[in-house]
Design a protein around this motif. Structure first.
Motif, PDB file in Angstrom:
ATOM      1  N   ILE A 280       0.856  -1.184   0.000  1.00 48.28           N
ATOM      2  CA  ILE A 280       0.000   0.000   0.000  1.00 48.28           C
ATOM      3  C   ILE A 280       0.894   1.236   0.000  1.00 48.28           C
ATOM      4  N   VAL A 282       0.928   5.483  -0.171  1.00 45.36           N
ATOM      5  CA  VAL A 282       0.112   6.683   0.007  1.00 45.36           C
ATOM      6  C   VAL A 282       0.946   7.909  -0.324  1.00 45.36           C
ATOM      7  N   THR A 298      -5.205  13.225  -1.270  1.00 43.98           N
ATOM      8  CA  THR A 298      -4.545  11.974  -0.933  1.00 43.98           C
ATOM      9  C   THR A 298      -4.712  10.962  -2.068  1.00 43.98           C
ATOM     10  N   VAL A 300      -4.028   6.789  -2.868  1.00 41.82           N
ATOM     11  CA  VAL A 300      -3.716   5.466  -2.325  1.00 41.82           C
ATOM     12  C   VAL A 300      -3.569   4.507  -3.495  1.00 41.82           C
ATOM     13  N   VAL A 328       1.179   5.222   6.359  1.00 46.37           N
ATOM     14  CA  VAL A 328       0.162   4.166   6.341  1.00 46.37           C
ATOM     15  C   VAL A 328       0.624   3.034   7.240  1.00 46.37           C
ATOM     16  N   ILE A 338      -4.407   5.442   7.365  1.00 44.32           N
ATOM     17  CA  ILE A 338      -3.409   6.412   6.914  1.00 44.32           C
ATOM     18  C   ILE A 338      -3.601   7.725   7.663  1.00 44.32           C
TER      19      ILE A 338
END
Length: 463
Positions: A280, A282, A298, A300, A328, A338
């Motif tokens: 993941i 961010v 933001t 992701v 995150v 996050i």
């Protein structure tokens, strides 16, 4: 038989040893806290059980009855009890006096926990020739410097949210990602042992930046950006081999040609974590909103461990007009959380936290209201009780920026505890990185201002 506890009264977080004396040979011993098992089938020895005391659980404040049941080979058993009194400091206070680097290290920017409960921290020197990345090892029991610093080369930038960033591998090595002169991303593999051992360094293309790093088995994942023009970036993720630093895969992200024909919108990666079997990432991206205004939002991104793109999500700005993801962390119950910042246009930032499901679907949003105080979250983690720990900075009214660390129970509810660290000098202070241990201790690193210059600090806080 008889039960012995060492110590029998506990006033600080630490280990308790359980030993048992029996009048005949036994095969196994079971140890309980009341009716809750602490150890089952333990081999007779000295001690037969060792457990960690915290302020809340395993076990926590109060009087506990430690009970041992001994089983002989012929089926006969016996038991005995001993009371244990626990009265330790509440959450959010120091385990040991803060480690402050009075010497040449000017700031820590990232932290990771090692297998022996020590802290590995990445940071920087500030010299007349520029900034230089460093890594150290801090003893988890005392807070004292155990190994390092080891110098890792000149860097183009170093600060909270910008690295150098550090991650630990299963074999005990650490990886430090930084933006070296060029600029170019750089990744170093180091052993913070005695003696220190530098294994290899890998570097990337010119005009690239590394802001975060994590490890997934044989892969090291570096997150940052490619600068396409001054102040404008395309987000980048790089997969490298943990064994030798070979570049295995690169994943770019930028607005589509239809949405951004001249490639003038900014996209940059800020944080990364392994969540289940996914990577993941961010960060922040710019979008064109109403009346052709540019908004930061933001972003992701979800990838497989091998680098296959699985999905992307951009904040709709439903709470505040702008927001950015800085860090995150996985959740034990599945999904991830996050943190970073949010604000309305032309106003100050506030810490914004958002929860996601295991499928990557966005969930609740939480904003820490700090009217008149610019604030940002740089690091996030979950402790063993499910509290979310956030480290960052906050400008208190009529003061400079202070380091701000706090625990929240979830999307709703007041702070469980908070720590504000204000350095002795006038200047910015920040909590840039954190690592949460298996017993819930929170290790925090950052920088504070003193004697007209920044200096590095590290804390370990009770759960």
């Amino acid at each position: 038989m008889e039960v012995f506890l060492s110590p029998s009264s506990v006033d600080k977080v630490g280990e308790v040893q359980v030993t048992v004396s029996t009048s005949r040979p036994v095969a196994t011993i079971d140890v309980f806290d009341g009716d809750v098992p602490l150890a089952l089938g333990a081999t007779p020895g000295d001690p037969v059980c060792v457990f960690e005391v915290t302020s809340d659980n395993v076990p926590g404040d109060g009087t506990h009855t430690i009970r041992a049941v001994a089983h002989a080979a012929d089926g006969v058993s016996g038991q005995a009890e001993k009371d244990l009194t626990i009265d330790v400091a509440p959450g959010g206070t120091d385990v040991w006096p803060p480690y402050v680097q009075v010497g040449p290290i000017n700031g820590f920017t990232s932290a990771t926990l090692l297998d022996d409960a020590a802290i590995a921290a990445a940071g920087f020197y500030e010299t007349q020739q520029g900034l230089e990345a460093v890594a150290v090892k801090i003893d988890g029991a005392t807070g004292k410097l155990e190994a390092g610093p080891v110098a890792l080369g000149k860097v183009a930038l170093a600060s909270a949210g910008s690295g150098p960033a550090i991650a630990a591998s299963d074999d005990g090595a650490v990886f430090v990602a930084s933006t070296q002169l060029g600029p170019t991303w750089a990744l170093s593999k180091v052993w913070l042992d005695d003696p220190l051992s530098f294994e290899w360094k890998a570097t990337g293309d010119l005009k690239t930046k590394a802001l975060a790093v994590t490890v997934a088995g044989p892969f090291v994942i570096v997150v940052g950006a490619l600068e396409v023009s001054p102040g404008t970036h395309d987000l980048r993720v790089w997969w490298l081999a943990a064994e030798d630093g070979a570049l295995l895969h690169e994943a770019p992200f930028a607005a589509s040609l239809a949405d951004d024909p001249p490639n003038k919108l900014d996209e940059i990666g800020r944080g990364v974590a392994i969540v289940g079997d996914e990577v993941i990432v961010v960060g922040e991206r710019e979008i064109v909103g109403d009346f052709n205004k540019i908004y930061r939002r933001t972003i992701v991104l979800r990838y497989s461990l091998a680098g296959e793109a699985l999905g992307e999500w951009t904040s709709p700005g439903e709470q505040l007009a702008e927001d950015g993801g800085m860090a995150v962390a996985p959740l034990r119950g599945g999904g991830f959380v996050i943190t970073g910042w949010g604000r309305d246009l032309f106003t100050i930032r506030q810490v914004l936290t958002r929860w996601f499901s295991a499928a990557g679907e966005p969930g609740p949003v939480r904003v820490e209201p700090t009217p008149g105080s610019d604030a940002i979250g740089y690091a996030i983690g979950e402790d063993r009780e499910g509290k979310i720990i956030i480290a960052g900075s906050r400008k208190q009214p009529a003061t400079d920026m202070d380091a701000w660390i706090f625990a929240i129970p979830g999307p709703l509810g007041g702070h469980v505890w908070e720590v504000v660290r204000n350095g002795p000098g006038k200047g910015p202070d920040d909590a840039a990185g954190l690592a949460v241990g298996p017993w819930g201790h929170v290790s925090i690193v950052g920088s504070e201002f003193a004697d007209l210059q920044p200096r590095a600090f590290a804390l370990r806080l009770y759960p």
